[in-house]
Structure formats: C-alpha cells, structure tokens
Design a protein around this motif. Structure first.
Motif: not given
Length: 86
Positions: A58-66
């Motif tokens: 679920h947090s993969l998009a946030l991790l890529v953005a960070l």
C-alpha cells in the motif's frame, strides 16, 4: 520476527533522532540539508519495513515518491553548492 522488528525500530528511531539533532544544531546549511536527506531515507526505510512486516504494498507509491524527492533534492543542493564554489 518480533525481535527483529524491535531492533529495526530502535535503530531507525536513534538514527532519526541523530538526523533531527543535526538539522537543529548543524553548523552549516549543507549539514542541515544532508540531515534532511538522511531523515527522508530513514522514513523510506521505515515504510519499507512496514510493508515487509505486514505483507502489503500500500505504501509503495509513497516510497517511490519519497525516493524521487530525495534524489532530486540532493542533486539540486549539489548543483547549488557547486555553483557557489565555482
């Protein structure tokens, strides 16, 4: 697995505290920017740990953005410092 999670949490917490201290006390602007970049990497590591422990993405998009924000920020600061010294 619980012991590993506790160890990782303690290490990431200590690293985050050190980065926040360096951001507050850092003698130069470059030290503060580098500490902010390290703190961003620590948050990314915490997100990756959460995804690994809870078996979700679920947090993969946030991790890529960070990661992208951290990379662009580091390159921008490096270019700024290079232009100032040259």
């Amino acid at each position: 697995m619980t012991l590993v999670l506790v160890i990782v949490t303690v290490i990431l917490s200590l690293a985050a505290a050190g980065a926040i201290y360096r951001m507050a006390v850092g003698p130069s602007l470059l030290d503060r920017v580098l500490a902010a970049d390290v703190l961003l990497a620590i948050v990314g590591a915490a997100l990756a740990t959460d995804m690994a422990v809870n078996h979700h993405l679920h947090s993969l998009a946030l991790l890529v953005a960070l990661s992208l924000i951290g990379f662009i920020g580091s390159v921008t600061v490096a270019r700024f410092v290079l232009d100032r010294k040259g």
